[in-house]
Design an enzyme around this catalytic site. Structure first.
Site, PDB file in Angstrom:
ATOM      1  N   CYS A  28      32.346  48.518  46.076  1.00  0.00           N
ATOM      2  CA  CYS A  28      32.754  49.721  46.789  1.00  0.00           C
ATOM      3  C   CYS A  28      33.251  49.405  48.191  1.00  0.00           C
ATOM      4  CB  CYS A  28      31.593  50.685  46.889  1.00  0.00           C
ATOM      5  SG  CYS A  28      30.562  50.643  45.445  1.00  0.00           S
ATOM      6  N   THR A  33      30.514  69.077  27.581  1.00  0.00           N
ATOM      7  CA  THR A  33      30.153  68.473  26.295  1.00  0.00           C
ATOM      8  C   THR A  33      29.756  67.013  26.504  1.00  0.00           C
ATOM      9  OG1 THR A  33      31.723  69.930  25.231  1.00  0.00           O
ATOM     10  CG2 THR A  33      30.996  68.009  23.955  1.00  0.00           C
ATOM     11  N   GLN A  58      20.216  48.965  39.777  1.00  0.00           N
ATOM     12  CA  GLN A  58      20.229  47.505  39.633  1.00  0.00           C
ATOM     13  C   GLN A  58      18.981  46.983  38.926  1.00  0.00           C
ATOM     14  OE1 GLN A  58      22.583  45.181  40.415  1.00  0.00           O
ATOM     15  NE2 GLN A  58      24.017  46.740  41.095  1.00  0.00           N
TER      16      GLN A  58
HETATM   17  C1  LIG Z   1      26.538  50.600  40.671  1.00  0.00           C
HETATM   18  C2  LIG Z   1      25.557  51.301  41.490  1.00  0.00           C
HETATM   19  C3  LIG Z   1      25.592  52.698  41.643  1.00  0.00           C
HETATM   20  C4  LIG Z   1      26.704  53.541  41.065  1.00  0.00           C
HETATM   21  O1  LIG Z   1      26.637  53.635  39.674  1.00  0.00           O
HETATM   22  P1  LIG Z   1      27.937  54.165  38.890  1.00  0.00           P
HETATM   23  O2  LIG Z   1      27.472  54.304  37.481  1.00  0.00           O
HETATM   24  O3  LIG Z   1      28.982  53.128  39.054  1.00  0.00           O
HETATM   25  O4  LIG Z   1      28.293  55.480  39.484  1.00  0.00           O
HETATM   26  C5  LIG Z   1      24.604  53.294  42.385  1.00  0.00           C
HETATM   27  N1  LIG Z   1      23.609  52.583  42.948  1.00  0.00           N
HETATM   28  C6  LIG Z   1      23.539  51.244  42.819  1.00  0.00           C
HETATM   29  C7  LIG Z   1      22.403  50.524  43.440  1.00  0.00           C
HETATM   30  C8  LIG Z   1      24.507  50.567  42.104  1.00  0.00           C
HETATM   31  O5  LIG Z   1      24.434  49.237  41.995  1.00  0.00           O
END
Ligand SMILES: *Cc1c(COP(=O)(O)O)cnc(C)c1O
Length: 394
Positions: A323, A236, A178
């Site tokens: 999530c 790859t 973030q």
């Molecule tokens: C979105 C997020 C993730 C996961 O990233 P992805 O690229 O979607 O796997 C992990 N940690 C935080 C704090 C996130 O906001």
């Protein structure tokens, strides 16, 4: 339509799209191939690695491209755990409000014999460095603490935690998904040993990300196969997407100061407006938070209904993280900062994009006010609160 869910994902920048399309058209070679087609792709890949490294003060050989933030978190934590275990150290320190990519990896490691200390997060959404220090023992293999929280946007004292870990000679990983592209980061000055990033949170493509691991830290593979990524991540490389991510990151870094000042002003205006709704509260510290993040609890309502009604008004928001929405459990982040179940259920996250205007903010305040009032109108909890059968918390 107002898109206010930039913490879940962002719209790709035009420069990132252009870069991706251009490479898909012209640079489709396999970067591991020795002929010119392959070497052109290899050059694009290494240029992206240098760009990404330069933004966080790292060296390019310390950058490993992954499929996103989740993979980077998994690989960082598993690698550090294994390194610790080789030295007989099986203790890990983290916090209760990490992303599930971290928490679920730690839960698995616990089943495999590791001991995990999850620190409390205070009401202000901040971890205390002295509590991190106190939790470290001579058995500790890793400290993993997120840079900025994805739900409430609070920014952790990463430099202080990094200093403590360096003095105690414990590896320090931070999930900076973030933060990167939104806050200034320097892995050397901040004593960060490992860092996770994700392209789609800073206007790059989904399915891209990287793991920074300080030179000398031996990573273990999650994916076995070919010798790509210095043998640490087989498969790859998705060169067009990786190059596109690097363009997006560079762009975000170049305009960071300006974006941050602009968004901070809009965020504060939104917080001021929403604070006027009775029996509401901002979640997390008002100052030490991402310029884009606003997160409120409104007593007596359900976050899910709030979201659906806001959607009808043309506002895309979230009641927690992408999530956990879809499940009826309240957010583990809000519970971690001490919100009780009833209150945590009525949460709303608005994460602003750079194109947000003052009119958008006014419209969001007005719409949230209307929807909260409407929902409270037929909420049994609200009726009990009004009748004094239940105590107001907020
Ligand atoms: C979105 C997020 C993730 C996961 O990233 P992805 O690229 O979607 O796997 C992990 N940690 C935080 C704090 C996130 O906001």
């Amino acid at each position: 339509m107002i898109y206010a869910d930039n913490a879940a994902t962002t719209k790709m920048s035009q420069a990132a799209i252009d870069k991706m399309v251009s490479l898909m058209n012209d640079t489709y070679g396999n970067p591991s191939s020795l002929y010119r087609f392959g070497q052109k792709a290899k050059e694009a890949l290494e240029e992206a690695r240098e760009t990404v490294a330069s933004v966080i003060g790292a060296e390019s050989r310390e950058i490993l491209f992954t499929s996103g933030g989740s993979e980077a978190d998994n690989q960082a934590i598993r690698s550090a755990a294994l390194l610790g275990k080789e030295k007989g150290k099986t203790h890990i320190v983290s916090t209760k409000f990490e992303h599930h990519a971290v928490l679920h990896t730690l839960a698995k490691l616990e089943k495999e014999g590791f001991t995990v200390t999850l620190l409390d997060v205070h009401e202000d959404g901040l971890v205390r460095p002295e509590e991190v220090e106190a939790a470290i023992t001579d058995q500790t293999a890793l400290v993993t603490i997120m840079y900025a929280n994805n739900e409430i946007g609070t920014i952790q004292p990463i430099s202080e935690i990094g200093r403590i870990c360096r003095v105690k000679k414990v590896l320090f990983h931070t999930d900076a998904v973030q933060a990167i592209g939104h806050l200034p980061i320097n892995v050397v000055e901040q004593n960060i040993d490992m860092l996770s990033a994700s392209g789609h949170k800073f206007h790059g493509p989904k399915g891209t990300g990287f793991l920074y691991a300080r030179k000398g830290i031996k990573l273990s593979n999650l994916i076995e196969g070919g010798a790509q990524e210095r043998g640490k991540r087989a498969g790859t490389e998705n060169v067009p997407a990786i190059a596109s991510m690097a363009v997006a990151l560079k762009e975000a870094a170049n305009k960071m100061e300006k974006t941050s000042a602009y968004l901070t002003e809009k965020r504060n205006k939104l917080i001021d407006g929403l604070s006027k709704i009775e029996h509401s509260a901002l979640n997390g510290d008002a100052e030490k938070r991402l310029p884009s993040n606003v997160n409120f609890c409104f007593e007596g309502i359900e976050g899910e209904s709030l979201l659906l009604l806001l959607d009808e008004k043309g506002i895309a928001a979230s009641s927690g993280s992408a999530c956990t929405s879809g499940s009826l459990d309240p957010s583990h982040v809000l519970l971690a900062i001490g919100r009780v179940h009833d209150v945590a259920h009525g949460s709303l996250r608005l994460s602003l994009g750079e194109d947000v205007t003052d009119e958008d903010i006014d419209y969001m305040v007005k719409s949230v006010e209307e929807v909260v009032t409407y929902l409270r109108g037929f909420s049994p909890i609200w009726r009990d609160l009004q009748a004094g059968k239940k105590q107001f918390i907020l």
